[in-house]
Write a protein that holds these residues in place. Structure first.
Motif, mmCIF file in Angstrom:
data_model
loop_
_atom_site.group_PDB
_atom_site.id
_atom_site.type_symbol
_atom_site.label_atom_id
_atom_site.label_comp_id
_atom_site.label_asym_id
_atom_site.label_seq_id
_atom_site.Cartn_x
_atom_site.Cartn_y
_atom_site.Cartn_z
ATOM 1 N N GLY A 97 0.801 -1.220 0.000
ATOM 2 C CA GLY A 97 0.000 0.000 0.000
ATOM 3 C C GLY A 97 0.832 1.267 0.000
ATOM 4 N N MET A 98 0.115 2.392 -0.103
ATOM 5 C CA MET A 98 0.777 3.689 -0.247
ATOM 6 C C MET A 98 1.552 4.118 0.993
ATOM 7 S SD MET A 98 0.902 5.015 -3.185
ATOM 8 C CE MET A 98 1.357 6.696 -2.805
ATOM 9 N N HIS A 99 1.145 3.691 2.175
ATOM 10 C CA HIS A 99 1.926 4.049 3.361
ATOM 11 C C HIS A 99 3.347 3.497 3.240
ATOM 12 C CE1 HIS A 99 -2.011 4.995 5.178
ATOM 13 N NE2 HIS A 99 -1.296 5.840 5.911
ATOM 14 N N ALA A 100 3.457 2.261 2.795
ATOM 15 C CA ALA A 100 4.782 1.647 2.626
ATOM 16 C C ALA A 100 5.561 2.330 1.499
ATOM 17 C CB ALA A 100 4.642 0.151 2.354
ATOM 18 N N VAL A 101 4.868 2.668 0.414
ATOM 19 C CA VAL A 101 5.529 3.330 -0.722
ATOM 20 C C VAL A 101 6.077 4.686 -0.291
ATOM 21 C CG1 VAL A 101 5.172 4.367 -3.002
ATOM 22 C CG2 VAL A 101 4.182 2.129 -2.479
ATOM 23 N N ILE A 102 5.283 5.448 0.435
ATOM 24 C CA ILE A 102 5.728 6.776 0.877
ATOM 25 C C ILE A 102 6.901 6.648 1.845
ATOM 26 C CG2 ILE A 102 5.038 8.806 2.227
ATOM 27 C CD1 ILE A 102 4.038 8.865 -0.666
ATOM 28 N N ALA A 103 6.920 5.610 2.662
ATOM 29 C CA ALA A 103 8.069 5.397 3.554
ATOM 30 C C ALA A 103 9.336 5.148 2.743
ATOM 31 C CB ALA A 103 7.793 4.231 4.502
ATOM 32 N N VAL A 104 9.224 4.319 1.693
ATOM 33 C CA VAL A 104 10.373 4.052 0.823
ATOM 34 C C VAL A 104 10.814 5.327 0.122
ATOM 35 C CG1 VAL A 104 11.127 2.850 -1.280
ATOM 36 C CG2 VAL A 104 9.856 1.609 0.480
ATOM 37 N N ILE A 105 9.860 6.072 -0.428
ATOM 38 C CA ILE A 105 10.187 7.330 -1.108
ATOM 39 C C ILE A 105 10.858 8.291 -0.123
ATOM 40 C CG2 ILE A 105 9.210 9.374 -2.236
ATOM 41 C CD1 ILE A 105 9.166 7.049 -4.135
ATOM 42 N N GLY A 106 10.395 8.303 1.106
ATOM 43 C CA GLY A 106 10.993 9.164 2.130
ATOM 44 C C GLY A 106 12.439 8.799 2.418
ATOM 45 N N ALA A 107 12.695 7.510 2.614
ATOM 46 C CA ALA A 107 14.072 7.073 2.867
ATOM 47 C C ALA A 107 14.965 7.385 1.672
ATOM 48 C CB ALA A 107 14.088 5.574 3.174
ATOM 49 N N TRP A 108 14.436 7.166 0.468
ATOM 50 C CA TRP A 108 15.201 7.466 -0.744
ATOM 51 C C TRP A 108 15.450 8.968 -0.872
ATOM 52 C CZ3 TRP A 108 12.742 9.672 -5.290
ATOM 53 C CH2 TRP A 108 13.645 9.891 -6.332
ATOM 54 N N ALA A 109 14.444 9.789 -0.579
ATOM 55 C CA ALA A 109 14.610 11.244 -0.680
ATOM 56 C C ALA A 109 15.701 11.738 0.258
ATOM 57 C CB ALA A 109 13.284 11.954 -0.387
ATOM 58 N N ILE A 110 15.788 11.153 1.431
ATOM 59 C CA ILE A 110 16.852 11.529 2.368
ATOM 60 C C ILE A 110 18.214 11.155 1.788
ATOM 61 C CG2 ILE A 110 17.880 11.021 4.629
ATOM 62 C CD1 ILE A 110 14.941 10.692 5.652
ATOM 63 N N ALA A 111 18.352 9.893 1.374
ATOM 64 C CA ALA A 111 19.644 9.425 0.845
ATOM 65 C C ALA A 111 20.028 10.186 -0.427
ATOM 66 C CB ALA A 111 19.585 7.921 0.568
#
Length: 193
Positions: A97-111
């Protein structure tokens, strides 16, 4: 600042200008597709969310190879890897779901943001417009933290959350491209006089 820009090769400066305009253009198209179709169709949203970090990996690879190679550009080499891993992680997160996708996008945006900041700092002494790239990288890392916070909320996030982030990134790339173009025109006029 003028001395720093003059120390970069004209070919490299031309490349960066084209690269920044390309990144801005692709981001603008991605944002338009996200708002026009991604917010209405989950399959399109999934494809766009997969494409976003995948494109970042490709773009960083192209820029690094045009700028002396991956071995010479460690932050971009790491960004290629981080973005490729993020694209794969988004593919797996879509099942949850989108909660998991946004978490991944968040971690990627930081890195990716911190690595972009590193690239901008490294290029600062030889290329113009790096202040915008440094600011973009720092803001990306900050936005990543907000994405991670959104991923734990009760309100389901959507591709619109990511589209806003991508739109801001497009502005930074556009500003960088314009900055380099104007700097080139100023130097050309000084040489002509």
């Amino acid at each position: 600042m003028t001395h720093a820009i003059e120390s970069s090769s004209p070919n490299q400066e031309q490349w960066l200008k084209r690269y920044y305009f390309l990144r801005a253009g692709v981001s603008i198209l991605w944002v338009a597709a996200a708002f026009a179709a991604g917010t209405k169709n989950e399959t399109v949203a999934a494809l766009l969310l997969l494409a976003y970090p995948a494109w970042d990996a490709i773009a960083n690879w192209i820029d690094a190879t045009r700028s002396g190679g991956l071995a010479r550009n460690r932050t971009q080499r790491m960004n290629v890897l981080a973005s490729a891993i993020a694209a794969l992680a988004v593919a797996f997160a879509l099942k949850s779901g989108m909660h998991a996708v946004i978490a991944v996008i968040g971690a990627w945006a930081i890195a990716a943001g911190l690595l972009q900041l590193g690239t901008a700092v490294r290029r600062w002494t030889t290329h113009g417009a790096q202040w915008a790239m440094a600011l973009s990288g720092a803001q990306s890392a900050l936005a990543g933290g907000f994405f991670i916070a959104q991923s734990t909320g009760h309100v389901p996030p959507s591709i619109a959350n990511v589209a806003g982030y991508a739109a801001v990134g497009a502005v930074y790339f556009l500003v960088s491209g314009i900055w380099l173009a104007v700097s080139h025109l100023r130097r050309a006029r000084q040489v002509a006089v």
